[in-house]
Design an enzyme around this catalytic site. Structure first.
Site, PDB file in Angstrom:
ATOM      1  N   HIS A   1      -5.102  -6.190 -10.005  1.00  0.00           N
ATOM      2  CA  HIS A   1      -3.841  -6.229  -9.257  1.00  0.00           C
ATOM      3  C   HIS A   1      -3.416  -4.814  -8.863  1.00  0.00           C
ATOM      4  O   HIS A   1      -3.040  -4.556  -7.718  1.00  0.00           O
ATOM      5  CB  HIS A   1      -2.775  -6.913 -10.124  1.00  0.00           C
ATOM      6  CG  HIS A   1      -1.384  -6.857  -9.574  1.00  0.00           C
ATOM      7  ND1 HIS A   1      -0.804  -7.924  -8.928  1.00  0.00           N
ATOM      8  CD2 HIS A   1      -0.455  -5.871  -9.568  1.00  0.00           C
ATOM      9  CE1 HIS A   1       0.417  -7.584  -8.552  1.00  0.00           C
ATOM     10  NE2 HIS A   1       0.660  -6.343  -8.935  1.00  0.00           N
ATOM     11  N   GLU A   2      -3.486  -3.903  -9.813  1.00  0.00           N
ATOM     12  CA  GLU A   2      -3.085  -2.514  -9.529  1.00  0.00           C
ATOM     13  C   GLU A   2      -4.034  -1.856  -8.534  1.00  0.00           C
ATOM     14  O   GLU A   2      -3.612  -1.122  -7.648  1.00  0.00           O
ATOM     15  CB  GLU A   2      -3.029  -1.697 -10.820  1.00  0.00           C
ATOM     16  CG  GLU A   2      -1.992  -2.192 -11.826  1.00  0.00           C
ATOM     17  CD  GLU A   2      -0.601  -2.341 -11.217  1.00  0.00           C
ATOM     18  OE1 GLU A   2      -0.282  -1.608 -10.274  1.00  0.00           O
ATOM     19  OE2 GLU A   2       0.147  -3.220 -11.679  1.00  0.00           O
TER      20      GLU A   2
ATOM     21  N   HIS B   1      -3.234  -2.816  -5.127  1.00  0.00           N
ATOM     22  CA  HIS B   1      -2.135  -2.009  -4.572  1.00  0.00           C
ATOM     23  C   HIS B   1      -2.688  -0.717  -3.978  1.00  0.00           C
ATOM     24  O   HIS B   1      -2.249  -0.264  -2.923  1.00  0.00           O
ATOM     25  CB  HIS B   1      -1.123  -1.646  -5.661  1.00  0.00           C
ATOM     26  CG  HIS B   1      -0.066  -2.697  -5.870  1.00  0.00           C
ATOM     27  ND1 HIS B   1       0.616  -3.272  -4.837  1.00  0.00           N
ATOM     28  CD2 HIS B   1       0.438  -3.254  -7.006  1.00  0.00           C
ATOM     29  CE1 HIS B   1       1.493  -4.144  -5.307  1.00  0.00           C
ATOM     30  NE2 HIS B   1       1.394  -4.159  -6.626  1.00  0.00           N
TER      31      HIS B   1
ATOM     32  N   GLU C   1       3.464  -7.797  -3.643  1.00  0.00           N
ATOM     33  CA  GLU C   1       3.057  -8.336  -4.943  1.00  0.00           C
ATOM     34  C   GLU C   1       2.136  -9.538  -4.763  1.00  0.00           C
ATOM     35  O   GLU C   1       1.121  -9.663  -5.441  1.00  0.00           O
ATOM     36  CB  GLU C   1       4.283  -8.747  -5.773  1.00  0.00           C
ATOM     37  CG  GLU C   1       5.077  -7.583  -6.344  1.00  0.00           C
ATOM     38  CD  GLU C   1       4.217  -6.567  -7.063  1.00  0.00           C
ATOM     39  OE1 GLU C   1       3.372  -6.965  -7.890  1.00  0.00           O
ATOM     40  OE2 GLU C   1       4.378  -5.375  -6.778  1.00  0.00           O
TER      41      GLU C   1
END
Lengths: 188, 454, 141
Positions: B159-160, B163, B248
């Site tokens: 997930h990071e 980003h 997100e």
């Protein structure tokens, strides 16, 4: 006067078209490089696996005194994989190594002391991560190929791709867990 | 991903432009409210009033943001990491975390793996920062390391990394600073108003000027300025939050696509939401950068406009509805299923980015997860048209106790503890305050020399 | 972390992957919140046993600060034949056991396999703590 204006307009249109082609061409080159990079990443990770195996064998030897054969198989498979040249041979050798490794870890189950050894756990983590990396590198390669091939097929970039002879790359196909072969990849 | 990134960039620039206008507006309003007077300028017959105070305020507002933004940009991730109290670690400090980060960098095709930071906090959270994929960093809390298993950790890291790959980090930093600046300016403004009572400044001016029409116009402008000062911070936050929520979802989709295992992130999010250890040192502006909002933790976040993050339950439900698929298209379909058709706002370009792929099976060591995943996707078998996902060998899973110990050792190493291994199997960990030159092993009684402070 | 009794810096002892904080001057043991549950496995049963004793027995012991937050720790008394008085942090940071108290609690507290293994483990770590109660008396006059 009128002729000059028309000439200028035509020139402007030509410049715009040229810029547009350059843009698409650069995009295609970038995608092709992404495919190439993703492919070389697989090689990097395969080499990493080769480098880890002597360490693994060295650590396990002290605990697994009656498993000469297992060790020999691994070392052999590793040397074979290291020497292999050409996609087909390499593919066969790597899958042989994977097989030898999974056999080895089945045998390790009988040695709880080895499994609890900090050093061994570290190498196992590295090896697992390397296997993961190989998997992810192949996945990334396929993702890159997908984007590249789409671009080559789709209008209008297919025109530019045709003009400059961009050819589609092959996916990395695996039919089952034992990786059967490494497909030929051609970068024009 | 290029299309997705480009679209993201365009939207970011638009939003940044709007926020900048807001910031300048606030600056103007404040400046104008403090120094409303303007000397009339005679410009060839027409009288012009130049709001000097307003212009000065705009300048100051821009400077306040610009200086911070420049500092954040030039230092890359370091400033933000320092602000979050994160410490950089090396591979030998926590090999598993490093490996997971590198695996995900490969899957996301980042040019190089981001730096890895640890936040000494037992709450469960993570965030990414940086200028671009070449100057990026990922930070996770110690609590996260000790509570999550490898698959869950991989989901969070993915997930990071998403980003970073989506170029969210620079935007979130810059926009976060902008929101912070606006909040700061208006707070200063209201404080100044409170103490100096702007109306009082009229004392030094002739009564006459405020009585005529020009004075009334000024009063109206002052009211407008006040309203702007009140509304701007809210508006800025709304803008920021609306945009960060979209990001997100996209990062969740990325997390599922890179790992090809949505269940990892889903169960990680569940674990995180079940552990509402609040982190009080988080500033409001940084909150949107974490994987779950640390300031909203604990309270059951309803889907409100002021949420930086979509509710966790919803994120989990979308991830679990991916039906064994592991692509952006599967995520979009799941999103539509959970939130109703048309809910998914994943750029069409992204949907074409990944081949239709099956999610992989879970690790054998996680029986429950394995069952759910196996039910969803038969091992190694993909849809006929798609590209098979490489099936991988089960990962040796550290027990919760081992994870806790590894994390503890990591924190101790960061805090300059010394480690002694006794031959009897005891491992002694000495704090830096331990001043005695020798230490006796409790088990075998062997006397060990205490190593010097590292 | 400082020992709440003698204010010395405490060591961390790890054996077979299990850790505890130990004062090497008084051999007191600190367990972080939740660690006793990890040691024992069965939370419900432990909890019942840990608070079964008569609180009046705790009055004699001097109060101590929590090594993490410095708040004054409360006293609790266990059930069993020889009740043990131990300290707990009011802010749920953890539990403090004087020399031998932890072993005594584990020996009396449960009879299941997991705990028995932990008792074994503690005996391994502290081979000299044979009769915890008497030693405790001499250490805390």
């Amino acid at each position: 006067m009128g002729a000059t204006v028309i000439l200028l307009v035509i020139l402007a249109i030509l410049v715009v078209i040229a810029l547009w082609i350059v843009g698409i061409f650069n995009g295609l080159v970038r995608l092709r490089n992404a495919v190439k990079n993703a492919w070389s990443q697989i090689d990097v990770q395969l080499k990493r696996r080769h480098d880890l195996i002597p360490n693994l064998v060295e650590t396990a030897k002290g605990y697994m005194t009656h498993e000469r054969e297992t060790f020999e198989k691994i070392t052999q498979a590793r040397n074979l994989a290291q020497k292999a040249s050409g996609p087909a041979e390499q593919g066969a050798a790597e899958s042989g190594l994977s097989q030898a490794l999974s056999n080895f870890f089945v045998v390790v189950e009988n040695y709880p002391d080895l499994k609890a050894n900090e050093n061994f756990m570290q190498i196992q983590e590295e090896l697992t991560s390397t296997e993961n990396r190989i998997g992810f590198a192949r996945q990334a390669y396929n993702d890159a190929v997908m984007v590249f091939n789409n671009k080559i097929e789709m209008f209008p970039s297919n025109i530019v791709a045709g003009m400059f002879n961009f050819t589609k790359s092959d996916f990395f196909e695996i039919e089952d867990a034992a990786e059967r072969e490494v497909p030929k990849v051609s970068f024009s | 991903m290029f299309e997705l990134i480009r679209q993201n960039k365009r939207r970011s620039l638009l939003l940044m432009g709007f926020m900048l206008l807001l910031l300048l507006g606030v600056g103007f309003a404040i400046g104008f409210a403090v120094v409303p007077a303007s000397e009339p300028l005679d410009m060839g017959g027409a009288t012009l009033y130049l709001p000097w105070g307003g212009l000065l305020g705009m300048g100051v507002a821009f400077l306040v943001w610009g200086v911070q933004a420049l500092a954040a940009y030039s230092s890359g991730d370091r400033l933000l990491m320092a602000a979050a109290g994160a410490k950089k670690i090396q591979k030998q400090d926590h090999p598993r975390l490093f490996n997971v980060v590198e695996e995900m960098s490969i899957a996301a095709q980042l040019p190089k793996p981001p730096k890895v930071y640890i936040i000494e906090d037992m709450s469960l959270n993570a965030f990414a920062a940086g200028r671009d994929p070449n100057h990026a960093a990922v930070a996770v809390t110690a609590g996260l390391l000790s509570k999550l298993n490898r698959d869950q950790l991989q989901g969070v890291v993915a997930h990071e990394i998403a980003h970073i790959a989506n170029r969210d980090v620079l935007f979130m930093t810059m926009a976060g600073i902008m929101v912070g600046s606006i909040i700061m300016l208006t707070e200063v403004f209201f404080r100044v108003m409170w103490y100096s009572n702007i109306g009082a400044s009229r004392r030094y001016r002739s009564r006459r000027s405020s009585r005529d029409g020009e004075g009334a116009a000024k009063l109206i402008l002052l009211v407008v300025a006040l309203i702007l000062a009140i509304v701007a911070p809210l508006l800025a936050q709304l803008l920021y939050f609306a945009c960060s929520r979209q990001r997100e979802y996209l990062a969740d989709a990325g997390g599922a696509v890179y790992t090809r295992y949505p269940e990892g992130l889903a169960s990680a999010l569940e674990t995180i939401s079940g552990n509402p250890g609040d982190k009080k040192s988080v500033s409001k502006a940084m909150a949107p950068m974490y994987i779950v909002n640390p300031l909203e933790a604990g309270q059951r976040a309803i889907s409100s406009l002021t949420s930086t993050h979509p509710p966790i339950e919803e994120r989990v439900r979308i991830l679990r509805s991916m039906g064994g698929g592991g692509s952006f298209a599967d995520y979009a379909a799941a999103w539509n299923k959970v939130d109703g058709a048309g809910a998914a706002r994943i750029p069409a370009s992204a949907l074409a980015q990944t081949a239709p792929v099956a999610a992989r099976a879970a690790n054998a060591q996680e029986p429950m997860a394995a069952i759910t995943a196996a039910a969803a996707a038969p091992v190694g078998q993909a849809s006929k048209t798609g590209v098979p996902t490489p099936s991988r060998r089960a990962t040796p899973e550290a027990t919760p106790r081992q994870r806790q110990r590894d994390t503890g050792d990591l924190l101790r190493r960061m805090n300059k503890f010394r480690f002694i291994n006794c031959d009897c199997g005891i491992r002694i960990k000495l704090p830096p305050e331990y001043a005695k030159p020798k230490v006796k092993c409790v088990r075998c009684g062997k006397i060990h020399e205490v190593p010097r402070q590292p | 972390m400082e020992c709440p009794v003698c204010k010395e810096p405490m060591l961390v002892i790890e054996y077979e992957g299990i850790e505890l904080d130990l004062c090497d001057a008084c051999h007191g043991v600190w367990l972080d919140e939740g660690e006793l549950e990890l040691l024992l496995g069965d939370h419900e049963m432990t909890h019942g046993f840990l608070t079964a004793g008569n609180p009046a027995a705790a009055k004699k012991e001097e109060s101590r600060p929590c090594p993490i937050c410095d708040a004054v720790m409360g006293k609790a008394v266990t059930g069993g034949k020889t009740p043990v008085v131990y300290d707990y942090c009011p802010h749920e940071h953890g539990l403090w056991f004087d020399r031998g108290e932890l072993l005594s609690i584990l020996e009396q507290g449960s009879s299941d396999g997991a705990a028995a293994a932990v008792v074994q483990w503690l005996r391994h770590v502290f081979p000299d703590s044979s009769t915890p109660q008497t030693k405790q008396e001499t250490l805390n006059p």
